[in-house]
Design a protein around this motif. Structure first.
Motif, PDB file in Angstrom:
ATOM      1  N   THR A 193       0.833  -1.200   0.000  1.00 58.56           N
ATOM      2  CA  THR A 193       0.000   0.000   0.000  1.00 58.56           C
ATOM      3  C   THR A 193       0.869   1.251   0.000  1.00 58.56           C
ATOM      4  OG1 THR A 193      -0.096   0.109   2.412  1.00 58.56           O
ATOM      5  CG2 THR A 193      -1.819  -1.166   1.306  1.00 58.56           C
ATOM      6  N   ILE A 194       0.273   2.345  -0.397  1.00 59.44           N
ATOM      7  CA  ILE A 194       0.992   3.621  -0.405  1.00 59.44           C
ATOM      8  C   ILE A 194       1.366   4.034   1.014  1.00 59.44           C
ATOM      9  CG2 ILE A 194      -1.064   5.098  -0.262  1.00 59.44           C
ATOM     10  CD1 ILE A 194       0.341   6.955  -2.298  1.00 59.44           C
ATOM     11  N   PRO A 222     -12.781  -2.220 -13.681  1.00 62.66           N
ATOM     12  CA  PRO A 222     -13.445  -2.474 -12.393  1.00 62.66           C
ATOM     13  C   PRO A 222     -12.460  -2.339 -11.238  1.00 62.66           C
ATOM     14  CG  PRO A 222     -13.047  -4.540 -13.535  1.00 62.66           C
ATOM     15  CD  PRO A 222     -12.684  -3.447 -14.492  1.00 62.66           C
ATOM     16  N   ASP A 223     -12.946  -1.909 -10.078  1.00 65.50           N
ATOM     17  CA  ASP A 223     -12.020  -1.685  -8.959  1.00 65.50           C
ATOM     18  C   ASP A 223     -11.581  -2.991  -8.313  1.00 65.50           C
ATOM     19  OD1 ASP A 223     -14.446  -2.264  -7.656  1.00 65.50           O
ATOM     20  OD2 ASP A 223     -13.899  -1.038  -5.927  1.00 65.50           O
ATOM     21  N   LYS A 224     -12.295  -4.067  -8.560  1.00 59.04           N
ATOM     22  CA  LYS A 224     -11.872  -5.373  -8.064  1.00 59.04           C
ATOM     23  C   LYS A 224     -12.433  -6.445  -8.987  1.00 59.04           C
ATOM     24  CE  LYS A 224     -15.524  -5.237  -4.504  1.00 59.04           C
ATOM     25  NZ  LYS A 224     -15.838  -3.815  -4.634  1.00 59.04           N
ATOM     26  N   VAL A 225     -11.832  -7.631  -8.935  1.00 59.03           N
ATOM     27  CA  VAL A 225     -12.237  -8.691  -9.852  1.00 59.03           C
ATOM     28  C   VAL A 225     -12.004 -10.045  -9.208  1.00 59.03           C
ATOM     29  CG1 VAL A 225      -9.979  -8.887 -10.982  1.00 59.03           C
ATOM     30  CG2 VAL A 225     -12.034  -9.494 -12.255  1.00 59.03           C
ATOM     31  N   ASP A 226     -12.884 -10.989  -9.519  1.00 57.43           N
ATOM     32  CA  ASP A 226     -12.745 -12.375  -9.065  1.00 57.43           C
ATOM     33  C   ASP A 226     -11.812 -13.086 -10.033  1.00 57.43           C
ATOM     34  OD1 ASP A 226     -12.946 -14.975  -8.288  1.00 57.43           O
ATOM     35  OD2 ASP A 226     -15.132 -15.069  -8.324  1.00 57.43           O
ATOM     36  N   LEU A 274       0.179  -9.409  -9.172  1.00 57.36           N
ATOM     37  CA  LEU A 274       0.419  -8.203  -8.389  1.00 57.36           C
ATOM     38  C   LEU A 274      -0.795  -7.670  -7.651  1.00 57.36           C
ATOM     39  CD1 LEU A 274       2.637  -6.137 -10.872  1.00 57.36           C
ATOM     40  CD2 LEU A 274       3.387  -7.548  -8.964  1.00 57.36           C
ATOM     41  N   GLY A 275      -1.982  -8.205  -7.920  1.00 64.74           N
ATOM     42  CA  GLY A 275      -3.184  -7.655  -7.298  1.00 64.74           C
ATOM     43  C   GLY A 275      -3.173  -7.783  -5.787  1.00 64.74           C
ATOM     44  N   ARG A 276      -3.860  -6.841  -5.137  1.00 66.87           N
ATOM     45  CA  ARG A 276      -4.016  -6.904  -3.677  1.00 66.87           C
ATOM     46  C   ARG A 276      -5.130  -7.891  -3.383  1.00 66.87           C
ATOM     47  NH1 ARG A 276      -3.131  -1.100  -1.457  1.00 66.87           N
ATOM     48  NH2 ARG A 276      -1.917  -0.144  -3.091  1.00 66.87           N
ATOM     49  N   LYS A 277      -4.786  -9.029  -2.831  1.00 65.90           N
ATOM     50  CA  LYS A 277      -5.803 -10.042  -2.569  1.00 65.90           C
ATOM     51  C   LYS A 277      -6.643  -9.631  -1.369  1.00 65.90           C
ATOM     52  CE  LYS A 277      -3.561 -13.971  -4.741  1.00 65.90           C
ATOM     53  NZ  LYS A 277      -3.071 -15.353  -4.603  1.00 65.90           N
ATOM     54  N   ILE A 278      -7.951  -9.477  -1.608  1.00 65.91           N
ATOM     55  CA  ILE A 278      -8.856  -9.095  -0.537  1.00 65.91           C
ATOM     56  C   ILE A 278      -9.688 -10.283  -0.064  1.00 65.91           C
ATOM     57  CG2 ILE A 278      -8.969  -6.660  -1.139  1.00 65.91           C
ATOM     58  CD1 ILE A 278     -11.417  -7.182  -2.780  1.00 65.91           C
ATOM     59  N   SER A 279      -9.516 -11.440  -0.710  1.00 66.15           N
ATOM     60  CA  SER A 279     -10.087 -12.714  -0.264  1.00 66.15           C
ATOM     61  C   SER A 279      -9.323 -13.798  -1.002  1.00 66.15           C
ATOM     62  CB  SER A 279     -11.584 -12.784  -0.576  1.00 66.15           C
ATOM     63  OG  SER A 279     -11.798 -12.965  -1.965  1.00 66.15           O
ATOM     64  N   ASP A 280      -9.807 -15.038  -0.915  1.00 65.96           N
ATOM     65  CA  ASP A 280      -9.103 -16.135  -1.579  1.00 65.96           C
ATOM     66  C   ASP A 280      -9.004 -15.934  -3.086  1.00 65.96           C
ATOM     67  OD1 ASP A 280      -8.607 -17.416   0.769  1.00 65.96           O
ATOM     68  OD2 ASP A 280     -10.345 -18.743   0.653  1.00 65.96           O
ATOM     69  N   ARG A 328      -7.641  -6.625  -6.233  1.00 65.29           N
ATOM     70  CA  ARG A 328      -7.891  -5.255  -6.676  1.00 65.29           C
ATOM     71  C   ARG A 328      -6.566  -4.527  -6.850  1.00 65.29           C
ATOM     72  NH1 ARG A 328     -10.950  -2.195  -1.942  1.00 65.29           N
ATOM     73  NH2 ARG A 328     -11.335  -0.788  -3.683  1.00 65.29           N
ATOM     74  N   PHE A 329      -6.608  -3.478  -7.668  1.00 62.38           N
ATOM     75  CA  PHE A 329      -5.532  -2.497  -7.756  1.00 62.38           C
ATOM     76  C   PHE A 329      -6.104  -1.160  -7.313  1.00 62.38           C
ATOM     77  CE2 PHE A 329      -3.422  -5.197 -11.083  1.00 62.38           C
ATOM     78  CZ  PHE A 329      -2.191  -5.288 -10.449  1.00 62.38           C
ATOM     79  N   LEU A 330      -5.262  -0.310  -6.753  1.00 65.80           N
ATOM     80  CA  LEU A 330      -5.638   1.065  -6.469  1.00 65.80           C
ATOM     81  C   LEU A 330      -5.004   1.977  -7.515  1.00 65.80           C
ATOM     82  CD1 LEU A 330      -5.279   1.173  -2.582  1.00 65.80           C
ATOM     83  CD2 LEU A 330      -7.301   0.646  -3.949  1.00 65.80           C
ATOM     84  N   GLU A 331      -5.445   3.237  -7.539  1.00 69.94           N
ATOM     85  CA  GLU A 331      -4.919   4.174  -8.537  1.00 69.94           C
ATOM     86  C   GLU A 331      -3.399   4.252  -8.485  1.00 69.94           C
ATOM     87  OE1 GLU A 331      -7.339   7.996  -8.573  1.00 69.94           O
ATOM     88  OE2 GLU A 331      -8.394   6.827  -7.059  1.00 69.94           O
ATOM     89  N   SER A 332      -2.852   4.303  -7.270  1.00 70.05           N
ATOM     90  CA  SER A 332      -1.392   4.403  -7.132  1.00 70.05           C
ATOM     91  C   SER A 332      -0.694   3.171  -7.691  1.00 70.05           C
ATOM     92  CB  SER A 332      -1.019   4.586  -5.655  1.00 70.05           C
ATOM     93  OG  SER A 332      -1.529   3.528  -4.865  1.00 70.05           O
TER      94      SER A 332
END
Length: 667
Positions: A269-270, A519-523, A576-582, A586-590
């Protein structure tokens, strides 16, 4: 009497288990003191307050301590659970679990193993002392010159003190536990009698920044800046764990060893970017250690890692280790060693944003890095920020009350559309809404998951901040319906009088329009999704579920739509995605700003070939991503991009990419 004793010792509001923990801790210390009155003269947390007890209370407490009870190790574990939930959350009292402690011990033995040097061990965020007693056990008490820690909660501080004295064979003169806030106490360590640490073993607080009181947040930032770390505060909304590491840096001597449990998010994270800069500048980072388990802390839901760093400016590779569940921790570093790994000072920007992508061995990482590095060297790929600028990406519009602001919605449907207005109906009445108050918008990513070119049939209501009575009759009727039905209540609660204008104000401030949407997040299973990014021929807006790419040239927008829907980019998401579950990432703008994208100026012939392929599939109904592998249109798109990038043997590289991606995501 138990409650009265606990109250006098200021050990409330802990639960009933707390008294048993108190008694067991005192029992251990009585082996070295004789009686409670003697203990009250010790320089230790809680013990001086024993002098406040009357003779009957002293007699009762000594009798309770004399009984067979909890072991000190049980006290160290149980005291966390004895702390009320609100206190535990406030102080982030989540102590290191057995797996984490074993790894810490293994690392310490490997890097500070057999020798004669006497070491100072410390933990500025002590908890119940588990990290330090583990460290003493790994080295042997004869190797420990001094051990100290800081803890704000009284009962855990006492448990830690008793455990450390016991681990040191009763040599209390070598143990110092301070009751207080580490951020305050460490400001002047010499006056507190604290030596610079040779080894810090810690699990600092991870409390979310926004959950801290505002005044305390400002105080921490001011204090951190006063201590000389302002260069490492990237933004005012920082992470508490990063500030905690600055405190550790202040407390450790040059050449000292830092072993710390940290949230994995620290390294992608930033908010953790300043800490990564500090580590690169001042430390030799030996390893970052992860586990298939989500956490190294009891009761924590965070994905965590263990940082191993030595305070010196030597360069070397960092081992990024994923600990297998059956690996003997004692042999961890002997097996892995430090000969392999990555130089964190020379990482490509797209990897430097997320050090977690380097954990363990990854065939996919090797394939993707080879492709991207080839393009960056040739100039066919370029980092997003350099190619398109920071302002090229913006989050969609956040609204309060989507069932009011989106049209159509659960109550109102569009029954007629004219050039300058639409007619909506709830089955009982019709209202005509001028398009001056409407924005064409993408609503939910799932609505557009099968076609690259999104069919936009939804509107977003955008009303200027005028009084209700000044609005056209039908708009006023719709606003009144929103109020009476409760559908607009979230906006009313948050924005008051001109609640219906918060979308309008965002539009004026952000200019959130484009024709390329992510999309801001993806499965990552892609069970229902055939495309990742969407394209529209006209410039429209989107909800906060999307990032809007603001690029003026429609030709280039199509090219980037091809890039974002390519297997190469999907592989980047996986890696490289930020895993928010299994499975969700998601990626953020930064993050996006550091990723490579197609260099729009790299060669018109190759660009034309790619765009021709994109235009052929724009309107196709595409099956879920995994069903596309092997289809001609998927292969044509990926192959055209690999050729454009300049990858050697693109056919062979593509087949290898397909195989490794499939193995990575199906395992």
């Amino acid at each position: 009497m138990r409650s009265k004793i606990m109250e006098k010792l200021k050990l409330m509001p802990f639960g009933t288990e707390a008294f048993r923990i108190l008694a067991a801790s005192l029992k251990s210390l009585l082996k070295y003191a004789g009686d409670l009155r003697s203990l009250s003269y010790w320089d230790a947390p809680v013990l001086p307050d024993l002098g406040l007890l009357d003779p009957k209370e002293i007699e009762f407490l000594e009798a309770e301590a004399d009984k067979e009870g909890l072991t000190l190790w049980e006290c160290q574990v149980k005291v966390q659970r004895a702390i009320p939930r609100n206190f535990r959350k406030r102080f982030s009292a989540y102590y290191t679990n057995h797996e984490g402690l074993e790894i810490m011990a293994s690392v310490l033995r490997s890097l500070r193993g057999p020798g004669s040097e006497a070491l100072v061990l410390a933990d500025p965020f002590l908890g119940s002392g588990l990290t330090l007693t583990t460290g003493i056990g790994a080295l042997g008490p004869e190797r420990v010159r001094e051990v100290w820690g800081i803890e704000p909660l009284r009962l855990p501080a006492l448990v830690a003190y008793a455990s450390l004295v016991e681990s040191m064979g009763g040599r209390r003169e070598k143990v110092k536990v301070i009751l207080g806030d580490a951020f305050e106490e460490i400001r002047d360590p010499i006056s507190r009698g604290l030596r610079k640490a040779d080894v810090i073993l810690t699990n600092p607080p991870f409390t979310r920044w926004r959950e801290l009181e505002r005044e305390y947040r400002e105080h921490l930032l001011t204090l951190t800046e006063e201590l000389g770390y302002s260069a490492y505060i990237i933004r005012r909304e920082v992470s508490l764990q990063a500030l905690s590491m600055f405190i550790c840096d202040l407390a450790i001597r040059e050449g000292g060893l830092l072993i710390s449990v940290l949230p994995a998010s620290t390294f992608y994270t930033i908010y953790g970017r300043g800490l990564k800069i500090l580590l690169k500048e001042k430390y030799r980072v030996h390893a970052l250690i992860g586990s298939p388990r989500t956490s190294f802390s009891e009761g924590s839901g965070f994905k965590e890692v263990i940082l191993v760093a030595e305070k010196n400016r030597s360069r070397g590779k960092t081992a990024f280790i994923e600990v297998a569940s059956d690996l003997r921790q004692a042999d961890l570093f002997l097996k892995e060693g430090f000969c392999s790994g990555f130089d964190i000072n020379a990482l490509p920007r797209f990897l430097d944003t997320n050090w977690l992508a380097l954990l363990g061995s990854s065939e996919l990482r090797g394939v993707v890095m080879k492709i991207l590095e080839s393009g960056l060297e040739r100039g066919t790929l370029i980092h997003w920020e350099e190619a398109l600028g920071r302002a090229s990406m913006i989050r969609g519009i956040e609204m309060y009350g989507p069932e009011f602001f989106f049209i159509p919605n659960g109550r109102w449907g569009i029954v007629e559309e004219e050039r300058n207005s639409i007619v909506i109906s709830d089955g009982e009445r019709n209202l005509e809404i001028a398009k001056d108050f409407l924005l064409k918008t993408l609503r939910k990513p799932s609505f557009y998951s099968r076609r690259i070119e999104a069919g936009v049939s939804s509107y977003m209501l955008s009303i200027p901040p005028v009084n209700v009575e000044e609005l056209p009759d039908d708009i006023r009727s719709y606003v009144e319906w929103g109020m009476n039905s409760g559908r607009a209540m979230p906006a009313i609660r948050n924005f008051g009088r001109h609640w219906y204008s918060h979308v309008y104000k965002q539009v004026k401030a952000k200019n959130p329009f484009g024709n390329l949407f992510i999309p801001d997040k993806v499965d990552l299973n892609f069970r229902k999704r055939g495309v990742f990014a969407n394209y529209t021929r006209e410039r429209v807006t989107a909800s906060k579920n999307f990032y809007i790419v603001r690029i003026q040239n429609d030709y280039f927008a199509k090219l980037l739509a091809g890039w974002f829907n390519s297997t190469i980019f999907i592989s980047l998401l996986v890696l490289l995605g930020r895993k928010i579950s299994d499975t969700w990432t998601r990626f953020l703008e930064s993050d996006y700003l550091q990723l490579p994208v197609i260099n729009l100026r790299a060669g018109i012939e190759a660009v034309n070939e790619t765009i021709e392929i994109v235009e052929r599939i724009l309107k196709m109904d595409l099956p879920p991503f995994w069903e596309q592998i092997g289809e001609d249109y998927r292969r044509e798109l990926d192959l055209a991009l690999l050729k454009f990038i300049g990858v050697r043997d693109p056919e062979i590289s593509l087949d290898y990419l397909y195989k490794t991606l499939y193995r990575c995501c199906s395992s």
